[in-house]
Write a protein that holds these residues in place. Structure first.
Motif, PDB file in Angstrom:
ATOM      1  N   UNK A 105       0.858  -1.182   0.000  1.00 13.40           N
ATOM      2  CA  UNK A 105       0.000   0.000   0.000  1.00 13.40           C
ATOM      3  C   UNK A 105       0.888   1.224   0.000  1.00 13.40           C
ATOM      4  N   UNK A 106       0.287   2.360  -0.332  1.00 16.03           N
ATOM      5  CA  UNK A 106       1.054   3.603  -0.455  1.00 16.03           C
ATOM      6  C   UNK A 106       0.315   4.724   0.266  1.00 16.03           C
ATOM      7  N   UNK A 107       1.030   5.489   1.089  1.00 20.24           N
ATOM      8  CA  UNK A 107       0.500   6.710   1.693  1.00 20.24           C
ATOM      9  C   UNK A 107       1.335   7.874   1.178  1.00 20.24           C
ATOM     10  N   UNK A 108       0.687   8.783   0.476  1.00 15.96           N
ATOM     11  CA  UNK A 108       1.352   9.958  -0.093  1.00 15.96           C
ATOM     12  C   UNK A 108       0.895  11.183   0.691  1.00 15.96           C
ATOM     13  N   UNK A 109       1.777  11.741   1.499  1.00 12.61           N
ATOM     14  CA  UNK A 109       1.459  12.894   2.331  1.00 12.61           C
ATOM     15  C   UNK A 109       1.981  14.154   1.650  1.00 12.61           C
ATOM     16  N   UNK A 110       1.082  14.980   1.171  1.00 11.03           N
ATOM     17  CA  UNK A 110       1.428  16.256   0.527  1.00 11.03           C
ATOM     18  C   UNK A 110       2.504  16.084  -0.557  1.00 11.03           C
ATOM     19  N   UNK A 111       2.274  15.221  -1.541  1.00  8.68           N
ATOM     20  CA  UNK A 111       3.262  15.049  -2.610  1.00  8.68           C
ATOM     21  C   UNK A 111       3.454  16.340  -3.403  1.00  8.68           C
ATOM     22  N   UNK A 112       4.697  16.693  -3.664  1.00 10.57           N
ATOM     23  CA  UNK A 112       4.995  17.981  -4.315  1.00 10.57           C
ATOM     24  C   UNK A 112       5.107  17.801  -5.837  1.00 10.57           C
ATOM     25  N   UNK A 113       4.072  17.219  -6.428  1.00 13.65           N
ATOM     26  CA  UNK A 113       4.062  16.962  -7.871  1.00 13.65           C
ATOM     27  C   UNK A 113       3.416  18.151  -8.571  1.00 13.65           C
ATOM     28  N   UNK A 114       4.182  19.226  -8.716  1.00 13.97           N
ATOM     29  CA  UNK A 114       3.641  20.478  -9.235  1.00 13.97           C
ATOM     30  C   UNK A 114       3.193  20.364 -10.694  1.00 13.97           C
ATOM     31  N   UNK A 115       3.707  19.366 -11.416  1.00 13.90           N
ATOM     32  CA  UNK A 115       3.268  19.180 -12.800  1.00 13.90           C
ATOM     33  C   UNK A 115       1.782  18.841 -12.874  1.00 13.90           C
ATOM     34  N   UNK A 116       1.237  18.199 -11.827  1.00 16.53           N
ATOM     35  CA  UNK A 116      -0.202  17.929 -11.789  1.00 16.53           C
ATOM     36  C   UNK A 116      -0.971  19.245 -11.705  1.00 16.53           C
ATOM     37  N   UNK A 117      -0.514  20.145 -10.841  1.00 17.25           N
ATOM     38  CA  UNK A 117      -1.173  21.442 -10.718  1.00 17.25           C
ATOM     39  C   UNK A 117      -1.030  22.270 -11.989  1.00 17.25           C
ATOM     40  N   UNK A 118       0.067  22.104 -12.695  1.00 19.13           N
ATOM     41  CA  UNK A 118       0.248  22.815 -13.961  1.00 19.13           C
ATOM     42  C   UNK A 118      -0.860  22.464 -14.938  1.00 19.13           C
ATOM     43  N   UNK A 119      -1.297  21.205 -14.894  1.00 21.14           N
ATOM     44  CA  UNK A 119      -2.382  20.752 -15.767  1.00 21.14           C
ATOM     45  C   UNK A 119      -3.756  21.096 -15.218  1.00 21.14           C
ATOM     46  N   UNK A 120      -3.946  20.899 -13.902  1.00 30.05           N
ATOM     47  CA  UNK A 120      -5.281  20.955 -13.307  1.00 30.05           C
ATOM     48  C   UNK A 120      -5.623  22.292 -12.666  1.00 30.05           C
ATOM     49  N   UNK A 121      -4.619  22.988 -12.141  1.00 27.45           N
ATOM     50  CA  UNK A 121      -4.883  24.219 -11.380  1.00 27.45           C
ATOM     51  C   UNK A 121      -3.750  25.222 -11.593  1.00 27.45           C
TER      52      UNK A 121
END
Length: 270
Positions: free
Chosen positions: A105-121
């Motif tokens: 399993x994976x727990x991702x706490x505040x991942x800093x994947x700014x490329x996602x925000x570049x697309x979505x927000x």
């Protein structure tokens, strides 16, 4: 590739084996509060990234993201649960992509994947970039003490000690760690590792919990919600009164949510 030796800390004595990956300018000891709050459930295997904690310095030549991923993967001696915070969450995400057979399993706490925000927000990413500009400029001019001070203040809570009040040893450790930030910027902001390539995240079948702080920068929940949309088996939880450093500032609340997540896992993942 011959991997350098790094320091690995063990926290707790529970049967569940958990790989815990800390954030930039911290160290493996940052997981002590969470480990204590998890009690007898788990043993945390917590490596120090290069240029952090008791591990040696990064050579400044290797790709830091690739090298840290490989060093973290080397700790997966059996199928394990993985918890990552901030940049550590980005390492955890790559491990889930590259080594699914070793991840339960994976727990991702505040991942800093700014490329996602570049697309979505993109508007929220622009707000983040404006807030980050002072420490970016300090990095560009080579003023590492100022860069570490500004980076720490941006991501810390209001209750965190101010820079002048920190022990000299703590400040020196942060200055040492901040040097890795420019090397991972393209991967985090431009997705140069291809995690957002169509089909890649769709293959992350392991149960995934995304955690965000209600007082964190607005771009952070946007990233987590964006990843939730792209991961086929992901849920999301917000700890409302926490910020970016929630596993350190709110270890009991973080542990409670992780425990609930683990309890919901199918038998094959336990």
């Amino acid at each position: 590739m011959t991997l350098p030796s790094i320091f690995v800390r063990s926290l707790g004595q529970g049967a569940r084996q958990v790989l815990a990956l800390h954030c930039t300018i911290a160290h493996s000891g940052a997981w002590a509060g969470l480990a204590a709050s998890l009690g007898a459930q788990a043993t945390l295997v917590a490596p120090d990234m290069l240029s952090h904690g008791k591990s040696p310095d990064w050579d400044g030549q290797s790709d830091f993201y690739d090298l840290t991923t490989a060093l973290s993967a080397a700790q997966l001696t059996q199928p394990m649960d993985v918890i990552g915070h901030s940049f550590g969450a980005m390492i955890a995400l790559r491990l889930a992509v590259k080594h699914p057979e070793l991840i339960r399993s994976v727990v991702l706490i505040e991942p800093v994947f700014f490329a996602v925000a570049k697309l979505d927000a993109p508007d929220l990413l622009a707000q983040h970039d404006a807030a980050a500009q002072p420490y970016v400029e300090a990095l560009e001019t080579g003023d590492m003490p100022l860069a570490a001070r500004l980076f720490n203040r941006m991501w810390s809570t209001e209750e965190s000690p101010r820079w002048p009040d920190m022990p000299e040893k703590t400040r020196a450790a942060m200055i040492r760690g901040i040097r890795v930030v420019p090397d991972v910027e393209q991967a985090l902001f431009q997705d140069t590792k291809g995690l957002l390539t169509p089909g890649v995240l769709n293959e992350v079948k392991r149960p995934t919990l995304l955690m965000t702080g209600g007082h964190s920068h607005p771009v952070m929940p946007a990233i987590s919600h964006g990843l939730q949309k792209r991961l086929p088996n992901a849920s999301i939880i917000t700890i409302e009164d926490a910020g970016h450093m929630l596993p350190i500032s709110h270890p009991k609340e973080t542990a409670a949510q992780i425990t609930n997540f683990w309890h919901r896992l199918p038998p094959s993942s336990v």
